[in-house]
Design a protein around this motif. Structure first.
Motif, PDB file in Angstrom:
ATOM      1  N   VAL A  18       0.734  -1.246   0.002  1.00  0.00           N
ATOM      2  CA  VAL A  18      -0.118  -0.014  -0.144  1.00  0.00           C
ATOM      3  C   VAL A  18       0.944   1.225   0.228  1.00  0.00           C
ATOM      4  N   THR A  19       0.688   2.277  -0.832  1.00  0.00           N
ATOM      5  CA  THR A  19       1.245   3.440  -0.723  1.00  0.00           C
ATOM      6  C   THR A  19      -0.036   4.623  -0.437  1.00  0.00           C
ATOM      7  N   ALA A  20       0.116   5.184   0.865  1.00  0.00           N
ATOM      8  CA  ALA A  20      -0.645   6.253   1.141  1.00  0.00           C
ATOM      9  C   ALA A  20      -0.742   7.545   0.301  1.00  0.00           C
ATOM     10  N   GLU A  22      -3.194  11.370   0.171  1.00  0.00           N
ATOM     11  CA  GLU A  22      -3.644  12.225   1.129  1.00  0.00           C
ATOM     12  C   GLU A  22      -5.206  11.802   1.416  1.00  0.00           C
ATOM     13  N   GLY A  24      -6.859   9.581   3.192  1.00  0.00           N
ATOM     14  CA  GLY A  24      -7.365   8.132   3.364  1.00  0.00           C
ATOM     15  C   GLY A  24      -7.516   7.594   2.066  1.00  0.00           C
ATOM     16  N   ARG A  25      -7.005   7.982   1.014  1.00  0.00           N
ATOM     17  CA  ARG A  25      -6.676   7.223  -0.381  1.00  0.00           C
ATOM     18  C   ARG A  25      -5.491   6.485  -0.358  1.00  0.00           C
ATOM     19  N   VAL A  26      -5.538   5.505  -1.096  1.00  0.00           N
ATOM     20  CA  VAL A  26      -4.111   4.574  -1.294  1.00  0.00           C
ATOM     21  C   VAL A  26      -4.328   4.021  -2.601  1.00  0.00           C
ATOM     22  N   PRO A  69      -7.327   6.069   7.531  1.00  0.00           N
ATOM     23  CA  PRO A  69      -6.223   6.095   6.877  1.00  0.00           C
ATOM     24  C   PRO A  69      -5.318   4.888   7.016  1.00  0.00           C
ATOM     25  N   LEU A  70      -4.561   4.554   6.185  1.00  0.00           N
ATOM     26  CA  LEU A  70      -3.583   3.668   6.278  1.00  0.00           C
ATOM     27  C   LEU A  70      -2.290   4.088   6.194  1.00  0.00           C
ATOM     28  N   SER A  71      -1.141   3.766   6.813  1.00  0.00           N
ATOM     29  CA  SER A  71       0.456   4.034   6.354  1.00  0.00           C
ATOM     30  C   SER A  71       0.679   3.015   5.548  1.00  0.00           C
ATOM     31  N   ASP A  72       1.886   3.625   4.774  1.00  0.00           N
ATOM     32  CA  ASP A  72       2.549   2.653   3.825  1.00  0.00           C
ATOM     33  C   ASP A  72       2.736   1.350   4.465  1.00  0.00           C
TER      34      ASP A  72
END
Ligand SMILES: [Zn+2]
Length: 374
Positions: A18-20, A22, A24-26, A69-72
């Motif tokens: 996953v690449t975050a 802005e 909360g979009r990935v 949100p997800l982090s990388d």
């Protein structure tokens, strides 16, 4: 960008990077989720703990909108299986329908809609039910043959149903279903046609110069067929006949209903002069006013008022339920109606010769006569 749903449509859960972005979009690598593209609704599901609320193509990238949100990092992505089964089955069914319609019946597909409740294919010509039935049978042949749904890349020389357009940075993807269809497409499909299970062409609608065909696939097609079977069973029970006899039974009942309506109208016409003759009559301003309150069909109230006016050579007032009509040769019918409505409520109006409307409540002939006396 590796779209897994192109080459491995059965892979509905896998670990992705996953690449975050802005808000909360990935983005993910590989891509499991089909975006809202090409008339096919987006896949939904989860990435890690986050729910996927939407998937869209933004500047050539497939972007997932999440509820948190997800982090990388690496996460397990899971596509909502029944939803994908629905969209992919219907989309693949549409390929077969469009391919056979073109090859066998010379019908060009001009529009496609794959919805969650309703799916349609638009053709460029008017067609009748015999064509639809024949088309449906041929589509089901391809379903039962369990033909592979193949993805071919960059084969610009293949003959396809629609225009070849690069889908992303020079990639041309062609979807091939045996000899039945070859078309440029960016959507998600089932792996083989047998996965569709069943296709029903349920209805047609005339569109300008063409025809819109409503179709259902898989579970939805079965649900629709079972519902129709239930309706037919209830109708057979109600009519005490076989399915084949239903139409004739229905037409006979319609003809009988028409005859009865005519007969009832004829009987009422015979009865109206008697009701006019038995109206209660009162002298108002040296003119006779006849009042009849009786249960008659609403459309005959004005006719009865006219007959009373004729019989009294003055004014006729007819009431049925809350329906009222006044016909007058001597007084102002509209003014009389207003007087009665001042006491009983309701709406309506008219001219000095004839007025009609509704009353706010039921009234008796005596009540109207008392009102007119005063
Ligand atoms: Zn497709």
């Amino acid at each position: 960008m590796k779209r897994l749903y192109w080459t491995q449509p059965d892979t509905l859960d896998a670990e992705v990077v996953v690449t975050a972005l802005e808000d909360g979009r990935v983005t993910t690598d590989p891509v499991l989720f089909h975006p809202d593209e090409g008339g096919q609704p987006p896949d939904l599901g989860t990435i890690g703990e986050a729910n996927v609320l939407g998937v869209e193509v933004v500047d050539g990238q497939i972007v997932h909108r999440l509820d948190r949100p997800l982090s990388d990092g690496r996460y397990v992505a899971r596509v909502d299986r029944p939803r994908r089964q629905h969209t992919a089955s219907h989309h693949t069914a549409q390929h077969i329908i469009s391919g056979i319609a073109q090859e066998r019946f010379g019908l060009k597909t001009t529009g496609v809609h794959i919805g969650l409740e309703r799916c349609t294919v638009d053709f460029d010509r008017k067609i009748e039910w015999d064509t639809v039935t024949a088309l449906e049978r041929e589509v089901m042949e391809v379903v039962t043959l369990d033909v592979a749904v193949e993805t071919l890349f960059d084969q610009a020389d293949v003959r396809v149903r629609d225009e070849l357009k690069p889908i992303e940075a020079g990639v041309i993807r062609v979807v091939k279903i045996g000899a039945w269809d070859q078309s440029a497409c960016c959507g998600a499909h089932v792996r083989t046609t047998g996965r569709i299970g069943m296709v029903r062409l349920c209805d047609i609608e005339s569109k300008k110069d063409g025809t819109r065909v409503f179709f259902l696939a898989g579970r939805k097609a079965l649900d629709c067929s079972q519902q129709e079977t239930n309706v037919l069973r209830e109708l057979r029970k109600a009519a005490s006949c076989s399915t084949g006899e239903l139409l004739a039974t229905f037409e006979k009942a319609q003809a009988q209903a028409r005859d009865l309506t005519k007969e009832v109208a004829r009987l009422w016409t015979q009865m109206l002069p008697g009701l006019a003759a038995s109206a209660q009559v009162l002298g108002v301003q040296s003119s006779k006013v006849g009042v009849q309150v009786a249960e008659i069909p609403p459309q005959l109230v004005a006719k009865l008022a006219g007959l009373i006016a004729e019989a009294t050579e003055g004014t006729g007032i007819a009431v049925s339920g809350t329906r009222i009509a006044i016909s007058s040769r001597t007084l102002d019918a509209a003014a009389l109606l207003k007087t009665i409505q001042n006491a009983a409520g309701g709406k309506g109006g008219g001219s000095p010769g004839a007025a009609n409307g509704n009353l706010g409540r039921a009234v008796t002939a005596d009540e109207i006569l008392t009102l007119l006396k005063n």
